[in-house]
Scaffold this active site. Structure first.
Site, PDB file in Angstrom:
ATOM      1  N   HIS A 245       0.838  -1.211   0.000  1.00  0.00           N
ATOM      2  CA  HIS A 245       0.000   0.000   0.000  1.00  0.00           C
ATOM      3  C   HIS A 245       0.870   1.258   0.000  1.00  0.00           C
ATOM      4  CE1 HIS A 245      -3.518   2.465   1.434  1.00  0.00           C
ATOM      5  NE2 HIS A 245      -2.531   3.161   1.977  1.00  0.00           N
ATOM      6  N   GLU A 246       1.859   1.283   0.891  1.00  0.00           N
ATOM      7  CA  GLU A 246       2.739   2.452   0.992  1.00  0.00           C
ATOM      8  C   GLU A 246       3.624   2.590  -0.249  1.00  0.00           C
ATOM      9  OE1 GLU A 246       2.074   4.552   3.162  1.00  0.00           O
ATOM     10  OE2 GLU A 246       0.812   3.275   4.417  1.00  0.00           O
TER      11      GLU A 246
ATOM     12  N   HIS B 150       1.669   4.338  -2.865  1.00  0.00           N
ATOM     13  CA  HIS B 150       1.638   5.787  -2.617  1.00  0.00           C
ATOM     14  C   HIS B 150       2.897   6.451  -3.188  1.00  0.00           C
ATOM     15  CE1 HIS B 150      -1.977   6.468  -0.410  1.00  0.00           C
ATOM     16  NE2 HIS B 150      -1.632   5.749   0.658  1.00  0.00           N
TER      17      HIS B 150
ATOM     18  N   GLU C 218      -6.347   6.544  -0.984  1.00  0.00           N
ATOM     19  CA  GLU C 218      -6.340   5.318  -0.180  1.00  0.00           C
ATOM     20  C   GLU C 218      -6.915   4.145  -0.973  1.00  0.00           C
ATOM     21  OE1 GLU C 218      -4.845   4.840   2.878  1.00  0.00           O
ATOM     22  OE2 GLU C 218      -4.098   6.774   2.201  1.00  0.00           O
TER      23      GLU C 218
END
Length: 286
Positions: free
Chosen positions: A143-144, A147, A219
């Site tokens: 997830h990070e 980003h 998100e």
């Protein structure tokens, strides 16, 4: 998909700068006109000052954010399992390995920062290392990484920098207006105070809702990106379910809320993140 998301973030950043330029121009021109009868000086001056401040803050963004989050830099020798996991996920995402930090708190959370993938960083809490298994941790790190690859971090860092500039300009205006209360031109001081108050309400409201909307959309995109990297939606789903059962993570700097993997407040309407339930529902549809 990645290119499309990067282009969207660039457009969002451009729109942000345009809106803030208008706000800066209005307040700078108004105050300058009241003081010198020349609005041009104020428009130019406040935008130059704001631009310089933003550049300075962006240059020091990672160091400032990590200091504010009380995160400690770690190496391969001090955290080998985490280091190799981040290294592996960066390789899959085809970006340079970010610097790695650990936050000494028992809650489950993480965040990424950096203006571009080449100088990015990831911070995770001790709680996430203790309470998540490798499959779940891969989901969060993925997830990070998304980003970082999507340049989400740059967009959110710019938003925070703009918010800081607005606060600084607002303080200056309030100080200037209060200093004029004993002068002969009391009426001008009152007008400046009213303009400052309108500026505070308008700019902070706009920044808050823009940050909330942008962060929530990012998100969902980062969750989808994590699944693409790990090919395992269940790992991220399990991580989200675990964080849902955790107490909200306390942070000193509320401006960092949008950076974190999980929410750090209990107010759903003002949260920078979509609800965990909605994120899990979206993941199950992938």
């Amino acid at each position: 998909m990645l290119y499309s998301q990067i282009q969207k973030n660039k457009r969002k950043t451009a729109i942000l700068f345009f809106i803030i330029f208008l706000l800066f121009s209005i307040i700078g021109g108004s105050v300058s006109y009241l003081s010198t009868n020349n609005w041009v000086i104020g428009v130019i001056g406040v935008n130059i000052a704001g631009f310089i401040t933003i550049l300075f803050m962006l240059h020091r963004s990672t160091a400032s954010i990590m200091k504010s989050a009380q995160a400690t830099y770690v190496t391969e020798s001090s955290a080998p399992q985490l280091y190799h996991l981040v290294e592996d996920m960066a390789m899959v995402a085809q970006i340079p390995r970010p610097d790695i930090y650990i936050i000494d708190t028992p809650e489950i959370n993480a965040f990424a920062t950096g203006l571009k993938p080449e100088n990015s960083s990831i911070a995770v809490t001790k709680g996430i290392l203790q309470k998540l298994n490798r499959e779940e941790l891969e989901g969060v790190i993925g997830h990070e990484m998304t980003h970082i690859a999507n340049h989400d971090c740059r967009t959110m860092t710019i938003i925070m920098a703009l918010g800081a500039v607005i606060s600084t300009i607002t303080s200056i205006i309030f100080t200037s207006s209060s200093d004029d209360t004993d002068s002969d031109d009391a009426a001008a001081g009152i007008i400046m105070f009213i303009i400052a108050l309108i500026f505070v309400l308008l700019s902070n409201t706009i920044m808050f809702f823009m940050q909330m909307a942008i962060s929530r959309s990012q998100e969902y995109s980062a969750d989808a990106g994590s699944v693409k990297l790990t090919r395992n939606p269940q790992g991220l789903i399990n991580a989200l379910q675990k964080i849902e059962n955790e107490p909200p993570m306390p942070i000193q700097n509320k401006n960092l809320a949008a950076l974190y993997f999980g929410p750090v407040d209990t107010s759903n309407w003002s949260s920078t993140h979509p609800s965990t339930e909605k994120r899990i529902t979206a993941l199950k549809k992938l």
